[in-house]
Design a protein around this motif. Sequence first.
Motif, PDB file in Angstrom:
ATOM      1  N   PRO A 139       0.841  -1.202   0.000  1.00 47.02           N
ATOM      2  CA  PRO A 139       0.000   0.000   0.000  1.00 47.02           C
ATOM      3  C   PRO A 139       0.873   1.248   0.000  1.00 47.02           C
ATOM      4  CG  PRO A 139       0.032  -1.019   2.182  1.00 47.02           C
ATOM      5  CD  PRO A 139       0.717  -1.979   1.251  1.00 47.02           C
ATOM      6  N   PRO A 140       0.383   2.362  -0.524  1.00 45.69           N
ATOM      7  CA  PRO A 140       1.181   3.590  -0.547  1.00 45.69           C
ATOM      8  C   PRO A 140       1.607   4.000   0.860  1.00 45.69           C
ATOM      9  CG  PRO A 140      -0.761   3.820  -1.931  1.00 45.69           C
ATOM     10  CD  PRO A 140      -0.932   2.553  -1.152  1.00 45.69           C
ATOM     11  N   SER A 141       2.854   4.420   0.990  1.00 43.57           N
ATOM     12  CA  SER A 141       3.379   4.858   2.290  1.00 43.57           C
ATOM     13  C   SER A 141       3.004   6.291   2.611  1.00 43.57           C
ATOM     14  CB  SER A 141       4.902   4.717   2.318  1.00 43.57           C
ATOM     15  OG  SER A 141       5.290   3.369   2.237  1.00 43.57           O
ATOM     16  N   PHE A 142       2.485   7.021   1.610  1.00 42.39           N
ATOM     17  CA  PHE A 142       2.140   8.433   1.787  1.00 42.39           C
ATOM     18  C   PHE A 142       0.692   8.655   1.371  1.00 42.39           C
ATOM     19  CE2 PHE A 142       6.631   8.011   1.035  1.00 42.39           C
ATOM     20  CZ  PHE A 142       7.203   8.810   2.029  1.00 42.39           C
ATOM     21  N   SER A 143       0.047   9.562   2.071  1.00 44.25           N
ATOM     22  CA  SER A 143      -1.331   9.918   1.703  1.00 44.25           C
ATOM     23  C   SER A 143      -1.349  10.889   0.543  1.00 44.25           C
ATOM     24  CB  SER A 143      -2.058  10.524   2.910  1.00 44.25           C
ATOM     25  OG  SER A 143      -1.381  11.690   3.381  1.00 44.25           O
ATOM     26  N   HIS A 144      -0.218  11.613   0.345  1.00 44.66           N
ATOM     27  CA  HIS A 144      -0.128  12.600  -0.727  1.00 44.66           C
ATOM     28  C   HIS A 144       1.270  12.550  -1.351  1.00 44.66           C
ATOM     29  CE1 HIS A 144      -3.395  14.069   1.824  1.00 44.66           C
ATOM     30  NE2 HIS A 144      -3.888  14.605   0.726  1.00 44.66           N
ATOM     31  N   TYR A 145       1.294  12.442  -2.667  1.00 45.66           N
ATOM     32  CA  TYR A 145       2.526  12.454  -3.434  1.00 45.66           C
ATOM     33  C   TYR A 145       2.535  13.752  -4.246  1.00 45.66           C
ATOM     34  CZ  TYR A 145       3.014   7.467  -2.307  1.00 45.66           C
ATOM     35  OH  TYR A 145       3.145   6.260  -1.642  1.00 45.66           O
ATOM     36  N   LEU A 146       3.500  14.624  -3.991  1.00 46.49           N
ATOM     37  CA  LEU A 146       3.538  15.956  -4.584  1.00 46.49           C
ATOM     38  C   LEU A 146       4.725  16.046  -5.544  1.00 46.49           C
ATOM     39  CD1 LEU A 146       3.000  17.921  -1.216  1.00 46.49           C
ATOM     40  CD2 LEU A 146       1.256  16.908  -2.714  1.00 46.49           C
ATOM     41  N   SER A 147       4.436  15.854  -6.823  1.00 54.91           N
ATOM     42  CA  SER A 147       5.476  15.826  -7.846  1.00 54.91           C
ATOM     43  C   SER A 147       5.462  17.119  -8.648  1.00 54.91           C
ATOM     44  CB  SER A 147       5.257  14.636  -8.788  1.00 54.91           C
ATOM     45  OG  SER A 147       6.133  14.689  -9.893  1.00 54.91           O
ATOM     46  N   THR A 148       6.554  17.877  -8.586  1.00 51.89           N
ATOM     47  CA  THR A 148       6.658  19.139  -9.321  1.00 51.89           C
ATOM     48  C   THR A 148       7.746  19.040 -10.388  1.00 51.89           C
ATOM     49  OG1 THR A 148       5.966  20.372  -7.353  1.00 51.89           O
ATOM     50  CG2 THR A 148       7.037  21.625  -9.111  1.00 51.89           C
ATOM     51  N   GLU A 149       7.390  19.391 -11.613  1.00 49.59           N
ATOM     52  CA  GLU A 149       8.332  19.429 -12.739  1.00 49.59           C
ATOM     53  C   GLU A 149       9.080  18.100 -12.880  1.00 49.59           C
ATOM     54  OE1 GLU A 149       9.653  22.190 -15.260  1.00 49.59           O
ATOM     55  OE2 GLU A 149       7.524  21.781 -15.046  1.00 49.59           O
ATOM     56  N   CYS A 150       8.318  17.022 -12.899  1.00 46.84           N
ATOM     57  CA  CYS A 150       8.881  15.671 -13.035  1.00 46.84           C
ATOM     58  C   CYS A 150       9.853  15.592 -14.210  1.00 46.84           C
ATOM     59  CB  CYS A 150       7.739  14.682 -13.221  1.00 46.84           C
ATOM     60  SG  CYS A 150       8.242  12.961 -13.424  1.00 46.84           S
ATOM     61  N   SER A 151      11.013  15.017 -13.969  1.00 46.68           N
ATOM     62  CA  SER A 151      12.018  14.826 -15.017  1.00 46.68           C
ATOM     63  C   SER A 151      11.819  13.460 -15.680  1.00 46.68           C
ATOM     64  CB  SER A 151      13.422  14.918 -14.419  1.00 46.68           C
ATOM     65  OG  SER A 151      13.713  13.735 -13.685  1.00 46.68           O
ATOM     66  N   VAL A 152      12.683  13.131 -16.626  1.00 41.90           N
ATOM     67  CA  VAL A 152      12.611  11.803 -17.247  1.00 41.90           C
ATOM     68  C   VAL A 152      13.327  10.759 -16.402  1.00 41.90           C
ATOM     69  CG1 VAL A 152      12.365  12.674 -19.596  1.00 41.90           C
ATOM     70  CG2 VAL A 152      14.658  12.224 -18.683  1.00 41.90           C
ATOM     71  N   GLY A 153      13.890  11.174 -15.279  1.00 45.74           N
ATOM     72  CA  GLY A 153      14.550  10.226 -14.397  1.00 45.74           C
ATOM     73  C   GLY A 153      15.736   9.552 -15.068  1.00 45.74           C
ATOM     74  N   GLU A 154      15.782   8.228 -14.931  1.00 46.95           N
ATOM     75  CA  GLU A 154      16.885   7.476 -15.521  1.00 46.95           C
ATOM     76  C   GLU A 154      16.636   7.132 -16.990  1.00 46.95           C
ATOM     77  OE1 GLU A 154      14.282   4.362 -13.406  1.00 46.95           O
ATOM     78  OE2 GLU A 154      14.955   6.413 -13.062  1.00 46.95           O
TER      79      GLU A 154
END
Length: 234
Positions: A139-154
């Motif tokens: 289950p999600p460990s957080f009640s809210h996931y706040l993603s700003t200006e998401c990059s392409v990561g790897e």
Amino acid sequence: MKSASTGSTYSIQVFIPAGYAGGTAALPVIYATEGDAPYGGVAPGSGGPNRSRFDTFKEVMQRRGTQAILVGIGGTAWRTTDFLQPGASRYLDFIVKELAPAIESQYRADPKRRALSGLSHGGYFVVAALVLEAQAGRPPSFSHYLSTECSVGEYSSPAGVLGFEKTIEGKPLPTTLFIAGASNGNHPLIGIPLYNQMSAQSLPGLALLKAEYNTSHVGADVPAFEEALKRFFP
């Protein structure tokens, strides 16, 4: 704090709101990655020119009177290791299995109201954290996931991020994901396609929101944070 999961040592800053000492209610906790990143002064009300991400967020919370605990996680120097796979799995374990229990043992913190905030690679990490836990059937460990200006990561392109997220089609996600960004930044290229894809999927329980600001890549962080406070922690 020395992490058994990553092997690194992180500076941890904690802000508790006015009135905490005289209260009894458990408060939500906002975990801000890159708490030591120096970028203040990028938006109105965001602090002076030498403010860190933690300082800036703290000042926003003080101005709004937000009744929540803010935890700034240092370690910006390791952002390309901790926020991207394979390091992201270990970094997530550090936050969920080491840091959060320590905070909840020392402060009057509500384990059911946790928020995770990140910008750019940190914004990607927020999404990755959600995906990794869903892939593992946790289950999600957080009640809210706040993603700003998401990059392409790897990955080398937005298509990689979309393919990574697509792996959790049909998984239950009883949480909230707020995807925010700049009209002149990553948001149109990554954030909006990600929002559209997730909106079209079957992800039971997920509350999905988006916001866009006419600002720069880094400049979107403070407006997004303030909007998250307004929406989720008034």
